[in-house]
Design a protein around this motif. Structure first.
Motif, PDB file in Angstrom:
ATOM      1  N   LEU A  70       0.151  -9.278  15.000  1.00 13.44           N
ATOM      2  CA  LEU A  70       0.127  -8.134  14.091  1.00 13.44           C
ATOM      3  C   LEU A  70       0.573  -8.551  12.699  1.00 13.44           C
ATOM      4  CD1 LEU A  70       2.165  -5.912  16.543  1.00 13.44           C
ATOM      5  CD2 LEU A  70      -0.286  -5.680  16.202  1.00 13.44           C
ATOM      6  N   ALA A  71      -0.152  -8.076  11.677  1.00 13.73           N
ATOM      7  CA  ALA A  71       0.229  -8.293  10.283  1.00 13.73           C
ATOM      8  C   ALA A  71       0.600  -6.953   9.671  1.00 13.73           C
ATOM      9  CB  ALA A  71      -0.920  -8.934   9.512  1.00 13.73           C
ATOM     10  N   TYR A  72       1.759  -6.900   9.008  1.00 13.29           N
ATOM     11  CA  TYR A  72       2.279  -5.649   8.455  1.00 13.29           C
ATOM     12  C   TYR A  72       2.255  -5.655   6.934  1.00 13.29           C
ATOM     13  CZ  TYR A  72       3.947  -3.797  12.933  1.00 13.29           C
ATOM     14  OH  TYR A  72       4.018  -3.289  14.212  1.00 13.29           O
ATOM     15  N   ASP A  73       2.261  -4.447   6.380  1.00 10.20           N
ATOM     16  CA  ASP A  73       2.229  -4.282   4.925  1.00 10.20           C
ATOM     17  C   ASP A  73       3.499  -4.791   4.265  1.00 10.20           C
ATOM     18  OD1 ASP A  73       1.129  -3.423   2.484  1.00 10.20           O
ATOM     19  OD2 ASP A  73       2.168  -1.501   2.608  1.00 10.20           O
ATOM     20  N   ASP A  74       4.611  -4.825   4.993  1.00  7.39           N
ATOM     21  CA  ASP A  74       5.867  -5.331   4.420  1.00  7.39           C
ATOM     22  C   ASP A  74       6.013  -6.841   4.595  1.00  7.39           C
ATOM     23  OD1 ASP A  74       6.377  -5.560   7.121  1.00  7.39           O
ATOM     24  OD2 ASP A  74       8.031  -4.110   7.167  1.00  7.39           O
ATOM     25  N   LEU A 129       0.817  -1.205   0.000  1.00  9.56           N
ATOM     26  CA  LEU A 129       0.000   0.000   0.000  1.00  9.56           C
ATOM     27  C   LEU A 129       0.853   1.257   0.000  1.00  9.56           C
ATOM     28  CD1 LEU A 129      -2.041  -2.204   1.157  1.00  9.56           C
ATOM     29  CD2 LEU A 129      -3.148  -0.309   2.302  1.00  9.56           C
ATOM     30  N   ASP A 130       2.023   1.171   0.630  1.00  8.93           N
ATOM     31  CA  ASP A 130       2.838   2.367   0.815  1.00  8.93           C
ATOM     32  C   ASP A 130       4.311   1.979   0.747  1.00  8.93           C
ATOM     33  OD1 ASP A 130       4.094   4.684   1.644  1.00  8.93           O
ATOM     34  OD2 ASP A 130       2.587   5.166   3.160  1.00  8.93           O
ATOM     35  N   ASN A 131       4.948   2.279  -0.356  1.00  8.50           N
ATOM     36  CA  ASN A 131       6.361   1.940  -0.514  1.00  8.50           C
ATOM     37  C   ASN A 131       7.271   2.881   0.256  1.00  8.50           C
ATOM     38  OD1 ASN A 131       6.541  -0.407  -2.104  1.00  8.50           O
ATOM     39  ND2 ASN A 131       5.955   0.747  -3.932  1.00  8.50           N
TER      40      ASN A 131
END
Length: 726
Positions: A232-236, A208-210
């Motif tokens: 917790l699940a992260y975008d990376d 979502l956000d580089n």
């Protein structure tokens, strides 16, 4: 508190009683000066930002001239007058809100994942600010904590301790609610967790956000063995777990010794799944963690039960703590490099592999890969066998498909794919943005039989009388009851958007660009007048075996232990029959609100109806289903008398915020950051129940992007009492 728990004498049966909602604004809680803008705050002059370049600026009113929202100086408590007031019905067309951020002349491509992956929305941040790493500090001097937009549930309550947790970008604020009635939070969190990205997470980057990839997509609280964990699940792609016991111990130490010395708990689990992580599930008995991702797969982390304990070192990517094995659609094993064992060694290889994993003397990562036939997977759940041990993973992908995947067996155990119900629409009906767009899949829960309350009749089981139920029998989807008309019987429900009821339609943006997509239109099935519920004597039609035979073969269950599967779309709820050939329950547009054609809200300019935040409360036979649009359905699970055609059902008992709370402008018109559910603490910690329960009260906290929190309290005094909200 006795007055708060008083019930209205006009309620009967399983009706919902509603008394009070407690509201605390983010500005009051964090003591934020009026000179500082809180993004999404509608009553601030700078709160409404026109982020849709296609819309004329004059189409959005400045709310500084309109009615003020809730005063910041008060925590509002509503009285219980007129709670039975009906909802005004208006003949409004379905709204046309965006489902993507395509360029004006770019056609919508329904064949690609990129149309609407979980969070695959073409923007950086709704606040019109650049996504930058925040400075250290409890509360940044320049303003409120930053929101990671367009994610799944980002708030949780511990089920063991009096702890409220909320994710802001990459950090987790941990606070102890100061009141068991209002659930008010301190101005500054009691503890901030700042887990750093792993080496692999830095390499993977953001989906979502580089620019700022290490932001939380989803968080859950669950039991892993005897320990409650925060996951917790992260975008990376990072997946990080903390023991809530460690968090509680640090809070107690700070309360005892002060905050001169602050010790931040370390995570016990830190791994990476290779792409943006979303769905999370924890299995207590089997000590398993499941994580879905935009790689179209689910990673099941199997912890060793003997030998050395698991240890993580997220800063070093050369150390591998889990042995990796992948399974394809056919259930066949493959190495992480996707190389398949040679045929002459396959049988022995599969047998030895299964034995090695079952020994639980090493840490394993089993990758269940849906391959080219799958899509991004926003949510997952575990299925169990008759002994209570995990044996399946149930996943929902963004295209609405359910995947039932065996965990332990390799070879000869293909994944089961269950298409969405909308496949039953006539093949002559085109799934086109001008006529009908197939809803996306967002949520899944596995619900054991013990979670369903005994019910007396159709009204008690499904929320409406038999004559208002539509019966469907179709070769592609099986047998179903449609109970969508029950929405008319949900008390204090607002079926019309508050801005319409307040005669403030000018606050909407009206966008004429239709090719960007429309919300689900039409109905999930092509109904006709003949679709009535069969008489009870027709129950034989839904059983296997000959009608005149003394022996009736027991139907095959979908999951080993006979649990049911709840699937959710944007605004629809679907409870599948736990047995093949049984009758399922469909509730269409459960949280929908009518708006004028083409109307969109500035803070939610693309598709925001997502029933993705599902929380199961077994003690109350309840499912809490939250949507990014800001509404939360309370769904009671029911079990009708044995002679009925269907075996399990549900009824929507309330949709929060209630109509009266919306009319008092308690609900902000901005996305929901998260919904949290947990027991009400009586003193200090919430001890785990060791005997019969069902009398504990629960609190529900709805937190919005503008940092406002609405709190309710719910309870059942016995297994047969109606649900009450306080």
């Amino acid at each position: 508190m006795a007055k708060d728990m008083a019930k209205d004498t006009s309620s009967v049966g399983g009706e919902l009683q509603v008394s009070k909602c407690y509201c605390e604004t983010g500005r009051k809680r964090h003591r934020i000066s009026m000179s500082i803008q809180i993004p999404f705050e509608a009553n601030h002059p700078a709160g409404e930002i026109n982020l849709n370049n296609d819309v004329d600026e004059q189409s959005i009113d400045d709310t500084s001239d309109s009615e003020e929202a809730i005063e910041d100086d008060d925590v509002h408590i509503l009285d219980n007058d007129n709670f039975m007031e009906g909802v005004t019905q208006m003949d409004l067309e379905d709204d046309l809100t965006f489902i993507g951020a395509l360029e004006p002349n770019e056609p919508e491509d329904l064949s690609t994942d990129g149309l609407f992956d979980p969070g695959m929305d073409d923007f950086d941040d709704f606040t019109d600010q650049e996504p930058t790493t925040e400075p250290d500090g409890a509360l940044e001097e320049e303003g409120p904590p930053r929101i990671a937009t367009w994610r799944l549930n980002l708030t949780a309550l511990s089920q063991v301790y009096n702890i409220y947790m909320v994710a802001y970008t990459d950090k987790i604020y941990v606070s102890r609610p100061r009141s068991c009635i209002t659930n008010s939070l301190p101005a500054e969190p009691d503890l901030i967790l700042r887990p750093q990205p792993s080496a692999m997470g830095i390499e993977v980057g953001g989906y979502l956000d580089n620019i700022f990839p290490h932001q939380v997509n989803h968080l859950v609280v669950g039991d892993l063995g005897d320990e409650e964990i925060l996951l917790l699940a992260y975008d990376d792609g990072d997946v990080i777990g903390y023991y809530t016991r460690s968090i509680e111990n640090e809070l107690l130490r700070r309360e005892r010794d002060g905050r001169d010395i602050e010790i931040v708990p370390e995570p016990f689990f830190h791994e990476n799944v290779g792409k943006s992580a979303w769905g999370l599930a924890v299995h207590k008995n089997s000590r398993l963690i499941a994580v879905s991702s935009n790689a179209h797969n689910v990673c099941v982390f199997v912890f060793a039960l003997t030998g050395k304990d698991y240890r993580h070192n997220p800063g070093v990517d050369s150390v591998e703590f889990f042995r990796n094995i992948a399974k394809n659609l056919n259930g066949d094993p493959s190495e992480p490099s996707n190389s398949k064992p040679s045929p002459d060694k396959e049988t022995g290889y599969v047998s030895s592999l299964e034995k090695a994993i079952r020994r639980r003397d090493a840490n394993w990562r089993i990758i269940l890969d849906t391959g080219l036939g799958g899509a991004n997977i926003p949510n997952v759940a575990f299925g169990s066998d008759n002994k209570g041990e995990a044996d399946k993973v149930v996943a929902i992908d963004i295209e609405g498909r359910l995947w039932v995947m065996d965990i332990w067996h390799f070879g000869g155990h293909p994944f089961v794919k269950i298409e969405d119900l909308y496949s039953a629409r006539s093949r002559n009906v085109r799934f086109h943005y001008d006529t009908f767009r197939k809803p996306r899949g967002w949520g899944v829960l596995v619900l054991p039989e013990s979670s369903f309350l005994p019910a007396a009749d159709y009204k008690d089981s499904l929320g409406l009388e038999k004559d208002n139920i539509r019966f469907i029998s179709h070769e592609r989807i099986g047998n179903w009851f449609d109970i969508s008309k029950a929405i008319k019987h949900v008390k204090n429900n607002s079926s019309v958007h508050p801005w319409v009821r307040w005669d403030k339609i000018s606050r909407f943006s009206f966008n004429p660009v239709e090719h960007r997509g429309v919300p689900p239109g039409g109905s999930w099935f092509e109904f006709d007048h003949r679709m009535k519920v069969p008489d009870l004597g027709a129950a034989q039609e839904f059983r296997t075996g000959k009608p005149d035979s003394e022996y009736i073969e027991e139907p095959k269950t979908i999951l080993t232990d006979g649990s049911s599967i709840l699937r959710t779309y944007e605004v629809d709820l679907e409870l599948r029959s736990f047995e093949e050939g049984g009758i399922g329950i469909m509730f269409e547009k459960a949280i929908d609100q009518s708006r004028p054609p083409h109307a969109v809200t500035p803070a939610m300019r693309i598709s925001h109806e997502r029933l993705a935040n599902l929380i199961h409360v077994p003690e109350l036979s309840l499912v809490v289903a939250g949507s990014l649009c800001g509404r939360v359905a309370l769904v009671t699970l029911t079990r009708p008398p044995k002679q009925f055609l269907f075996k399990r059902g549900f009824k929507v008992e309330a949709v929060l915020p209630l109509k009266r709370d919306e009319d008092n402008e308690m609900r902000p018109i901005c996305p929901l950051l998260g919904v949290a559910v947990g027991p009400v603490p009586f003193s200090g910690n919430v001890e785990r129940a060791t005997g019969p329960v069902g009398r504990r009260r629960y609190r529900i906290m709805l937190q919005y992007y503008d940092l406002r929190i609405l709190s309710y309290e719910i309870s059942r005094n016995s297994l047969t009492d109606p649900l009450s909200i306080v």
